[in-house]
Motif scaffolding. Structure first.
Motif, PDB file in Angstrom:
ATOM      1  N   GLN A  26      31.593  12.784 -98.065  1.00 40.32           N
ATOM      2  CA  GLN A  26      31.040  12.903 -99.481  1.00 40.32           C
ATOM      3  C   GLN A  26      32.218  12.221-100.295  1.00 40.32           C
ATOM      4  N   HIS A 129      32.578  17.643 -90.320  1.00 39.65           N
ATOM      5  CA  HIS A 129      31.721  18.041 -91.261  1.00 39.65           C
ATOM      6  C   HIS A 129      30.612  16.931 -91.586  1.00 39.65           C
ATOM      7  N   ASN A 236      24.676  32.814 -96.499  1.00 43.09           N
ATOM      8  CA  ASN A 236      24.152  33.739 -97.736  1.00 43.09           C
ATOM      9  C   ASN A 236      23.802  34.950 -97.611  1.00 43.09           C
ATOM     10  N   GLU A 386      34.118  27.765 -98.642  1.00 43.06           N
ATOM     11  CA  GLU A 386      33.358  26.988 -99.553  1.00 43.06           C
ATOM     12  C   GLU A 386      32.471  28.049-100.526  1.00 43.06           C
ATOM     13  N   GLU A 436      26.427  14.210-102.601  1.00 41.43           N
ATOM     14  CA  GLU A 436      25.780  15.641-102.076  1.00 41.43           C
ATOM     15  C   GLU A 436      24.649  15.019-101.243  1.00 41.43           C
ATOM     16  N   TRP A 437      24.934  14.280-100.155  1.00 41.31           N
ATOM     17  CA  TRP A 437      23.975  14.228 -98.852  1.00 41.31           C
ATOM     18  C   TRP A 437      22.917  13.708 -99.404  1.00 41.31           C
TER      19      TRP A 437
END
Ligand code: PNW
Length: 491
Positions: A26, A129, A236, A386, A436-437
């Motif tokens: 990234q 990653h 999450n 993160e 961002e991918w």
């Protein structure tokens, strides 16, 4: 005497690590420089360019391959205790295999690490990653059972070369995103549609690979290097839509498929797959005429090998979703992972949205996730590796919505600390804007804005950078704090 007008501030402990995180693909650029091999993201963006929302690539990105000194200067401006970055596997092992090491790749990470250590910034290194060497993908990647050997060999090269100075290692960033988004959901490289099968092969081989790397570290490197090794999983919060028993069970199954699939074999006392989920997948597989579950079993030996292979639990936390047994259901083709779990989910409507549709501000979200992990897995050491907020590229430097999000996260972490969660640190996503991918450069997560029109990729602090700096320095959250100007200095 101060009297009662002085508000008691809840503080973060002095040894709490405040940092920021990034990932190689990234930010680095230099995609084919100095002997680096091709990885699955290079391959995807070059062979299938329209999958990226703004038709961009990470070929140059923030060009941290050439700008690492400026990146470290930013860490000093912020007063970071730690910086989490990832190593590009193909930069140090161009074909993925450990027979051929690229000295220029080793030198790049040595330079970065040494520059950080000059200023007492602790490196937290992610081995993987998402940027698998393309040659290994051509051999089946995560779906090949030999993957765990390739990863162990790579881990050895990393520990041998950097472990004298790096004391925190993370094997994988976010298994769910690697396995589900990469092998089922067409949302990440390798962009494979191996629905209902590939995702589970990947899950098994990934946790075994993690365990091999952990045990290698534990047995051969820890005695002299004295560091820690863990894994980062995206956790999450998934709460039940109502208090009904059906919704509570649906939320539990959802937690199992979202992160329990990867956490349970490593962090639970019994080891192995999460119970309700593996029963569901076995039953569905049988009904679909498969002679065995699409979720491959562990042998007893494998269960024991994987169980307990952690020094800490790395948590990437962004938001809260609600889960229902009956409402908000989408139809998924079968066989597939989401068909296997068969639940509905949604983001609470009242929660404000960021520039990325999946990311909404949910008060106390971190608290719910962390207290849950504390109960479930016997209070492990946790690092939030993160947590962050997306803004639009043209939204400028005044990012009050990001500040609101970060302050809310701080509050939520203090609540978790009050409840005895063993939380030792927090890394914001991200130090700087990055690729961002599949969203390309459309969503910005940086404390520092990156000017992509400028060949020098100039970095400029946003308002949130000053607010985070103030929190790190004072170890509490001052809601009244406003930076006097947006001029950054090193204290
Ligand atoms: C992370 N979710 O992924 C990644 O580790 C980063 O590389 C990425 O840039 C960052 O988030 C921002 O998107 C996520 O399910 C995966 O909410 C899943 C979720 C969030 C973030």
């Amino acid at each position: 005497c101060h009297g009662s007008s002085v508000k008691q501030q809840r503080r973060f402990p002095d040894d709490f690590l405040f940092g920021a995180a990034t990932a190689a693909y990234q930010i680095e650029g230099g995609w084919n420089e100095d002997g680096k091999g091709e990885n699955i993201w290079d391959h995807l963006v070059h062979t299938n360019p329209t999958v990226i929302q703004d038709l961009t690539t990470g070929d140059v990105a923030a060009d941290s391959y050439h700008n690492y000194k400026r990146d470290v200067e930013m860490m000093r401006e912020l007063g970071l205790d730690a910086y989490r970055f990832s190593i590009s596997w193909a930069r140090i092992l161009p074909t993925g295999m450990a027979n051929e090491i690229n000295p220029a790749g080793i030198a790049y990470y040595n330079n970065l690490i040494n520059e950080m250590l000059k200023y007492n910034i602790a490196p937290m290194v992610t081995l993987y990653h998402w940027d698998l060497p393309q040659k290994l993908q051509e051999l089946g990647g995560f779906m090949n059972p030999l993957f765990s050997d390739w990863f162990e060999d790579y881990a050895r090269v990393v520990f041998e070369n950097f472990g004298d100075r790096v004391k925190m290692f993370i094997t994988f960033n976010e298994p769910r995103e690697i396995c589900y988004e990469g092998h089922e959901d067409l949302n990440k490289a390798p962009y494979l549609n191996t629905t209902g099968v590939g995702v589970y092969l990947c899950a098994k081989h990934l946790v075994v690979a993690h365990a091999k790397a952990y045990r290698l570290y534990d047995e051969e490197f820890r005695p002299t290097q004295q560091g820690q090794c863990g894994i980062t999983i995206s956790v999450n919060w998934f709460g039940p839509a109502t208090d009904s028993e059906e919704d509570q069970l649906a939320a539990e199954v959802m937690r199992q498929v979202q992160w329990g699939l990867y956490a349970e074999p490593i962090f639970s006392a019994e080891g192995g797959w999460p119970k309700e989920l593996s029963e569901k997948i076995a039953a569905k597989s049988a009904a679909q005429g498969f002679s065995r579950s699409r979720l491959p079993e562990f042998t007893e030996e494998e269960k024991t090998f994987v169980r307990g292979t952690y020094d800490f639990f790395g948590v990437n936390h962004y938001t809260t979703l609600l889960v229902s047994a009956t409402e908000h259901k989408q139809v998924f083709s079968a066989p597939s992972m989401m068909d296997d779990v068969d639940v509905g989910y949604y983001w609470p409507e009242e929660n404000p949205s960021s520039a990325s549709p999946w990311l909404k501000l949910a008060p106390n979200s971190i608290y719910y996730a962390l207290t849950h992990l504390k109960e479930k897995y016997n209070n492990p050491v946790i690092y939030i590796t993160e947590n962050g907020w997306a803004t639009l590229p043209d939204s400028g430097l005044i990012d009050d919505d990001r500040i609101t999000y970060y302050r809310s996260s701080m509050e939520s972490m203090l609540n978790a600390l009050d409840d005895g969660v063993n939380l030792k640190g927090y890394m914001v996503w991200s130090l700087l804007d990055n690729m961002e991918w599949l969203e390309g450069y459309v969503a910005c997560f940086g404390l520092y804005q990156v000017d992509y029109q400028d060949p020098a990729r100039t970095r400029t602090p946003r308002k949130s950078a000053f607010v985070y700096k103030h929190i790190i320095k004072n170890r509490y959250v001052d809601y009244e704090y406003e930076p006097e100007s947006l001029t950054m200095v090193i204290d």
